[in-house]
Design a protein around this motif. Structure first.
Motif, PDB file in Angstrom:
ATOM      1  N   LYS A  70       0.803  -1.219   0.000  1.00 49.21           N
ATOM      2  CA  LYS A  70       0.000   0.000   0.000  1.00 49.21           C
ATOM      3  C   LYS A  70       0.844   1.281   0.000  1.00 49.21           C
ATOM      4  O   LYS A  70       0.294   2.379  -0.069  1.00 49.21           O
ATOM      5  CB  LYS A  70      -0.930   0.015   1.219  1.00 49.21           C
ATOM      6  N   TYR A  71       2.158   1.162   0.065  1.00 49.08           N
ATOM      7  CA  TYR A  71       2.994   2.367   0.180  1.00 49.08           C
ATOM      8  C   TYR A  71       4.378   2.093  -0.386  1.00 49.08           C
ATOM      9  O   TYR A  71       4.766   0.933  -0.617  1.00 49.08           O
ATOM     10  CB  TYR A  71       3.106   2.805   1.640  1.00 49.08           C
ATOM     11  N   GLN A  72       5.112   3.172  -0.645  1.00 46.72           N
ATOM     12  CA  GLN A  72       6.538   3.075  -0.980  1.00 46.72           C
ATOM     13  C   GLN A  72       7.342   3.624   0.194  1.00 46.72           C
ATOM     14  O   GLN A  72       7.026   4.687   0.734  1.00 46.72           O
ATOM     15  CB  GLN A  72       6.879   3.895  -2.242  1.00 46.72           C
ATOM     16  N   LEU A  73       8.379   2.901   0.573  1.00 48.56           N
ATOM     17  CA  LEU A  73       9.246   3.327   1.667  1.00 48.56           C
ATOM     18  C   LEU A  73      10.672   3.498   1.157  1.00 48.56           C
ATOM     19  O   LEU A  73      11.228   2.593   0.527  1.00 48.56           O
ATOM     20  CB  LEU A  73       9.220   2.316   2.808  1.00 48.56           C
ATOM     21  N   ALA A  74      11.236   4.661   1.430  1.00 51.03           N
ATOM     22  CA  ALA A  74      12.622   4.951   1.057  1.00 51.03           C
ATOM     23  C   ALA A  74      13.450   5.170   2.304  1.00 51.03           C
ATOM     24  O   ALA A  74      12.981   5.753   3.282  1.00 51.03           O
ATOM     25  CB  ALA A  74      12.683   6.202   0.181  1.00 51.03           C
ATOM     26  N   THR A  75      14.693   4.679   2.278  1.00 55.09           N
ATOM     27  CA  THR A  75      15.649   5.025   3.331  1.00 55.09           C
ATOM     28  C   THR A  75      17.014   5.202   2.697  1.00 55.09           C
ATOM     29  O   THR A  75      17.174   5.040   1.481  1.00 55.09           O
ATOM     30  CB  THR A  75      15.654   3.991   4.473  1.00 55.09           C
ATOM     31  N   LYS A  76      18.014   5.524   3.539  1.00 56.70           N
ATOM     32  CA  LYS A  76      19.293   5.971   2.980  1.00 56.70           C
ATOM     33  C   LYS A  76      20.474   5.408   3.768  1.00 56.70           C
ATOM     34  O   LYS A  76      20.360   5.134   4.952  1.00 56.70           O
ATOM     35  CB  LYS A  76      19.368   7.504   2.994  1.00 56.70           C
ATOM     36  N   ASN A  77      21.606   5.316   3.066  1.00 54.84           N
ATOM     37  CA  ASN A  77      22.853   4.819   3.645  1.00 54.84           C
ATOM     38  C   ASN A  77      23.870   5.951   3.695  1.00 54.84           C
ATOM     39  O   ASN A  77      24.247   6.501   2.665  1.00 54.84           O
ATOM     40  CB  ASN A  77      23.396   3.661   2.808  1.00 54.84           C
ATOM     41  N   ALA A  78      24.326   6.301   4.894  1.00 59.46           N
ATOM     42  CA  ALA A  78      25.302   7.378   5.085  1.00 59.46           C
ATOM     43  C   ALA A  78      26.659   6.778   5.417  1.00 59.46           C
ATOM     44  O   ALA A  78      27.089   6.773   6.574  1.00 59.46           O
ATOM     45  CB  ALA A  78      24.835   8.326   6.182  1.00 59.46           C
ATOM     46  N   ALA A  79      27.348   6.273   4.423  1.00 62.16           N
ATOM     47  CA  ALA A  79      28.619   5.582   4.638  1.00 62.16           C
ATOM     48  C   ALA A  79      29.697   6.499   5.207  1.00 62.16           C
ATOM     49  O   ALA A  79      30.726   6.019   5.700  1.00 62.16           O
ATOM     50  CB  ALA A  79      29.107   4.968   3.331  1.00 62.16           C
ATOM     51  N   TRP A  80      29.466   7.800   5.177  1.00 58.94           N
ATOM     52  CA  TRP A  80      30.455   8.756   5.684  1.00 58.94           C
ATOM     53  C   TRP A  80      30.277   9.039   7.172  1.00 58.94           C
ATOM     54  O   TRP A  80      31.049   9.808   7.750  1.00 58.94           O
ATOM     55  CB  TRP A  80      30.375  10.062   4.883  1.00 58.94           C
ATOM     56  N   ILE A  81      29.271   8.437   7.799  1.00 60.94           N
ATOM     57  CA  ILE A  81      29.058   8.647   9.230  1.00 60.94           C
ATOM     58  C   ILE A  81      29.542   7.413  10.007  1.00 60.94           C
ATOM     59  O   ILE A  81      28.968   6.333   9.910  1.00 60.94           O
ATOM     60  CB  ILE A  81      27.573   8.901   9.558  1.00 60.94           C
ATOM     61  N   ASN A  82      30.615   7.576  10.756  1.00 63.58           N
ATOM     62  CA  ASN A  82      31.115   6.537  11.680  1.00 63.58           C
ATOM     63  C   ASN A  82      31.370   5.199  10.997  1.00 63.58           C
ATOM     64  O   ASN A  82      31.180   4.138  11.604  1.00 63.58           O
ATOM     65  CB  ASN A  82      30.123   6.332  12.837  1.00 63.58           C
ATOM     66  N   CYS A  83      31.808   5.219   9.758  1.00 62.56           N
ATOM     67  CA  CYS A  83      32.145   3.974   9.055  1.00 62.56           C
ATOM     68  C   CYS A  83      33.641   3.946   8.755  1.00 62.56           C
ATOM     69  O   CYS A  83      34.166   4.843   8.088  1.00 62.56           O
ATOM     70  CB  CYS A  83      31.357   3.867   7.744  1.00 62.56           C
ATOM     71  N   ASN A  84      34.289   2.909   9.235  1.00 66.39           N
ATOM     72  CA  ASN A  84      35.722   2.747   8.979  1.00 66.39           C
ATOM     73  C   ASN A  84      36.008   1.630   7.988  1.00 66.39           C
ATOM     74  O   ASN A  84      37.132   1.507   7.488  1.00 66.39           O
ATOM     75  CB  ASN A  84      36.454   2.450  10.291  1.00 66.39           C
ATOM     76  N   THR A  85      34.987   0.808   7.706  1.00 66.46           N
ATOM     77  CA  THR A  85      35.150  -0.310   6.783  1.00 66.46           C
ATOM     78  C   THR A  85      33.879  -0.467   5.956  1.00 66.46           C
ATOM     79  O   THR A  85      32.826   0.103   6.277  1.00 66.46           O
ATOM     80  CB  THR A  85      35.382  -1.630   7.544  1.00 66.46           C
ATOM     81  N   LYS A  86      33.979  -1.278   4.916  1.00 66.36           N
ATOM     82  CA  LYS A  86      32.804  -1.586   4.103  1.00 66.36           C
ATOM     83  C   LYS A  86      31.761  -2.297   4.944  1.00 66.36           C
ATOM     84  O   LYS A  86      30.550  -2.072   4.781  1.00 66.36           O
ATOM     85  CB  LYS A  86      33.203  -2.462   2.913  1.00 66.36           C
TER      86      LYS A  86
END
Length: 372
Positions: A70-86
């Motif tokens: 019944k809906y579309q849901l979007a979210t996001k990945n902020a790899a530049w926040i507190n990420c030291n590895t893949k």
């Protein structure tokens, strides 16, 4: 010719500024807003791993209460926040799946590309990761949100033609504003045939209360319409738009948005003329004429965030909103490792290279005084 998301109604529910109660997200009011939004035929919800509490809130208010189709849901990945590895970056995706309980994401974005942030997605090859998740059915459509120059946007789109859409900051105040360049970024996205999701159409709420001269123009043209309605409709009027995100914080804001977006039709020629008049009045306000070329930054011995300071000062001049101006200064100056205006030693090297012939030392002194 149809495009991705053309069938989605042109008002999206941005979940970054959900209603608060006792300093936490008000789930019950959020449920009421979700119910009304869906009842009136709107279906697009936008959250992010970086929006504190938002993914969990939309699980409770939407995912656990309505059929997934019944809906579309979007979210996001902020790899530049507190990420030291893949692995750290990939963990954000897994966390989002768990927090939302959505099973899959209709739209998944690499979050806030531009400037020093883009390389994290390259370093961790998140481009391949999101394609893999799309093949697995955990993502329906892949794209990215972007805050930087048209030139950098074009570079990314050339390198990554697999991206299906772009999310851009677009509003009538920023359309030709040198620090944002909404028009040019939009034109680059359309050049590469990418549909656009629009964020910040009301500029964080500031176009609900624009300069008085602008308010007079808009109210004279349509006394019964809210000032904010002009900003949303300007954005929705552009070609190739999937939806326009509004960060609604209470049920009243949602009711207002729904009142003019439920049966949205294109702006008339007269309405376009009204908005053009509003844009011209904004241009006539005496701003620091900085184009963010940053030639000054290359010669400043104190590493002062000159262009960021001027952007913040222009915010204050336009909207008389010191909190918003300080937020801009915090992000564009301190957030980019630059010194504040009060550190200027009045050497004048910056003025010698400024193509706009700005009295930079004088203007920095004003910034230091107003935003101290």
């Amino acid at each position: 010719m149809t495009y991705l998301g053309e069938e989605i109604k042109k008002l999206g529910f941005g979940l970054m500024r959900l209603p608060q109660k006792d300093n936490v997200i008000d789930i019950e009011q959020t449920k009421q807003m979700v119910d009304l939004f869906l009842k009136e035929g709107f279906t697009y919800f936008d959250t992010a791993w970086a929006y504190a509490g938002s993914e969990d809130a939309i699980r409770q208010a939407l995912v656990e209460r309505y059929p997934r189709e019944k809906y579309q849901l979007a979210t996001k990945n902020a790899a530049w926040i507190n990420c030291n590895t893949k692995e750290d970056a990939i963990a954000q995706f897994e966390t989002s799946l768990k927090q939302t309980g959505a099973g899959y994401f209709d739209f998944y974005l690499l979050h806030n590309l531009g400037e020093s942030r883009t390389h994290f997605f390259d370093d961790y090859d998140m481009w391949s990761f999101v394609q893999q998740k799309k093949e697995e059915g955990l993502i329906k459509h892949i794209g990215f949100s972007f805050h930087s120059t048209p030139e950098e946007l074009e570079e990314i789109l050339i390198k990554h033609p697999e991206m299906e859409f772009v999310q851009l900051q677009i509003n009538y105040a920023d359309w030709d504003y040198p620090a944002i360049q909404s028009r040019r970024c939009y034109e680059i996205a359309r050049k590469y045939k990418k549909p656009v999701i629009i964020m910040e159409p009301v500029k964080g709420g500031m176009l609900a209360n624009p300069p008085e001269v602008v308010q007079k123009i808009l109210k004279k043209a349509q006394p019964d319409k809210s000032i904010a309605s002009w900003a949303i409709r300007f954005a929705a009027n552009l070609e190739g738009v999937i939806t326009v995100l509004s960060g609604m914080s209470n049920i009243e804001q949602m009711k207002d948005n729904i009142s003019y977006m439920k049966d949205f039709t294109a702006l008339t020629k007269e309405e376009e003329k009204v908005l053009h008049s509003a844009q011209e009045e904004i241009k006539n306000i005496a701003l620091i004429p900085c184009t963010t070329c940053n030639y000054c930054a290359k010669v400043c011995p104190k590493n002062i965030g000159i262009s960021g300071s001027f952007t913040a000062m222009n915010y204050f001049t336009l909207y008389q909103d010191k909190a918003a101006a300080l937020h801009q200064e915090g992000w564009l100056v301190g957030g980019h490792g630059k010194a504040k205006a009060e550190q200027c030693i009045q050497c004048g090297k910056c003025e010698a290279v400024c193509p706009q012939h700005i009295a930079i030392r004088k203007e920095l002194a004003k910034v230091a005084e107003v935003l101290k």
